[in-house]
Design an enzyme around this catalytic site. Structure first.
Site, PDB file in Angstrom:
ATOM      1  CE  LYS A 155      -3.588   4.587 -34.682  1.00  0.00           C
ATOM      2  NZ  LYS A 155      -2.748   5.186 -33.640  1.00  0.00           N
ATOM      3  CD  GLU A 189      -2.897  -1.250   2.287  1.00  0.00           C
ATOM      4  OE1 GLU A 189      -2.818  -0.405   3.197  1.00  0.00           O
ATOM      5  OE2 GLU A 189      -3.689  -2.204   2.312  1.00  0.00           O
ATOM      6  NE  ARG A 245      -4.282   1.223 -31.390  1.00  0.00           N
ATOM      7  CZ  ARG A 245      -2.962   1.117 -31.320  1.00  0.00           C
ATOM      8  NH1 ARG A 245      -2.396  -0.079 -31.303  1.00  0.00           N
ATOM      9  NH2 ARG A 245      -2.198   2.183 -31.290  1.00  0.00           N
TER      10      ARG A 245
HETATM   11  C1  R5P Z   1      -3.927   6.923 -30.418  1.00  0.00           C
HETATM   12  O1  R5P Z   1      -4.550   6.874 -31.433  1.00  0.00           O
HETATM   13  C2  R5P Z   1      -2.815   7.893 -30.172  1.00  0.00           C
HETATM   14  O2  R5P Z   1      -3.068   9.138 -30.774  1.00  0.00           O
HETATM   15  C3  R5P Z   1      -1.470   7.356 -30.605  1.00  0.00           C
HETATM   16  O3  R5P Z   1      -1.383   7.342 -32.014  1.00  0.00           O
HETATM   17  C4  R5P Z   1      -1.278   5.972 -30.067  1.00  0.00           C
HETATM   18  O4  R5P Z   1      -1.528   5.948 -28.693  1.00  0.00           O
HETATM   19  C5  R5P Z   1       0.118   5.478 -30.343  1.00  0.00           C
HETATM   20  O5  R5P Z   1       0.217   4.187 -29.877  1.00  0.00           O
HETATM   21  P1  R5P Z   1       1.382   3.249 -30.368  1.00  0.00           P
HETATM   22  O6  R5P Z   1       2.686   3.995 -30.172  1.00  0.00           O
HETATM   23  O7  R5P Z   1       1.292   2.042 -29.463  1.00  0.00           O
HETATM   24  O8  R5P Z   1       1.145   2.901 -31.787  1.00  0.00           O
END
Ligand code: R5P
Length: 298
Positions: free
Chosen positions: A196, A39, A198
């Site tokens: 992007k 803690e 993911r």
């Molecule tokens: C999320 O979309 C944020 O804007 C960053 O692009 C993201 O957190 C980057 O994460 P990583 O470096 O793991 O690709």
């Protein structure tokens, strides 16, 4: 002795000190220890009556223990009758999960927001909180949150250190438009953003219209570099399209796992972030942006 006191939590003593100098206030670190059972023990200065107290602590690294440390410290500060209590949370953890993507998931942005609201500080100042689906941080943190940007400090760094005569600013994904547009405006440059998708926590696919990048230098700017996956894919795409030098800047260099190593291997012309989170690339001080906001409040 000033009537304003800046207190530093264990993740942000450097920043708390810089903020105290910028606003001409006193500085003290908060005492933080671990009990043998894991803690957290916190002790704040007891003489806070009538003072404006600014507590600075980033929620990275170690977000879970940093959260507990922060809540204990803020509650103790409140208990000692400070006149005004301002929480400066340079990196706000848990902001990225702002929706129940799969049934049953905890929506951490709202939970953390409610916990902060329950302590009833006068203001919360955070730096480039990750805003995606929720674009107004007041929805999670209440009316007294102020979200300042570290991008202007990054722009000053770029102006002072890089040759931008042949450069274009690039956001590595759609969300990064909010940062790319600010930096492009500061530098008087054009910008475009990539797209992007993911795939997992560490894997992303980056694509998009590359604009006029052939033979030009690219300045990539994002809020967070976590695993580095986004930046690696964006750099590959830009180089494949004939970009010249590639500079990478971010506000919050979390650099988890092998991110720093991966990015070093990309042989970037520049790799820099602010000191909201301490890392090997935290070369840009964010204290001026925080101090400006504090001067408006106090
Ligand atoms: C999320 O979309 C944020 O804007 C960053 O692009 C993201 O957190 C980057 O994460 P990583 O470096 O793991 O690709």
């Amino acid at each position: 002795m000033s009537s304003t006191l800046v207190l530093g939590g264990s993740n942000s003593r450097h920043l708390a000190f810089d903020v105290s100098r910028a606003i001409k206030a006193d500085y003290q670190p908060v005492e933080v220890k671990s009990f043998p059972d894991g803690e957290t023990y916190i002790r704040v200065p007891a003489e806070l009556e009538g003072k404006d107290v600014i507590y600075v602590n980033s929620l990275q690294p170690n977000p879970n223990s940093a959260l507990i440390e922060t809540f204990l410290a803020l509650d103790a500060i409140k208990k000692h009758n400070a006149r005004k209590v301002i929480a400066v949370i340079p990196y706000m953890a848990y902001a990225r999960q702002d929706e129940e993507f799969n049934p049953g998931e905890a929506v951490s942005a709202f939970t953390v927001g409610r916990l902060f609201q329950s302590i009833s500080v006068d203001y919360i100042i955070t730096v480039d909180m990750h805003l995606h689906r929720i674009t107004d941080p007041k929805r999670t943190f209440g009316a007294f949150v102020r979200n300042v940007t570290g991008v202007r400090e990054l722009s000053k760094y770029v102006k002072g250190h890089l040759d931008i005569s042949n450069a274009v600013v690039v956001g590595p994904d759609e969300e990064a438009e909010q940062w790319a547009s600010v930096m492009a405006g500061d530098l008087g440059l054009a910008y475009f953003v990539l797209k992007k998708r993911r795939i997992s926590g560490t894997e992303v696919e980056v694509r998009g219209e590359l604009g006029d990048v052939r033979g030009r230098d690219a300045i990539i700017v994002d809020d967070i570099i976590s695993t580095g996956g986004t930046i690696v894919e964006a750099v590959k795409l830009l180089r494949g399209a004939g970009a010249g030098k590639v500079h990478v800047l971010c506000v919050h260099p979390l650099l988890v796992q092998e991110a720093y190593h991966k990015l070093r291997e990309m042989e970037l012309e520049t790799l820099a972030g602010t000191d909201t989170v301490l890392s090997p690339i935290s070369v840009v001080k964010v204290a001026p942006a925080i101090a400006d906001e504090l001067k408006n409040i106090i």
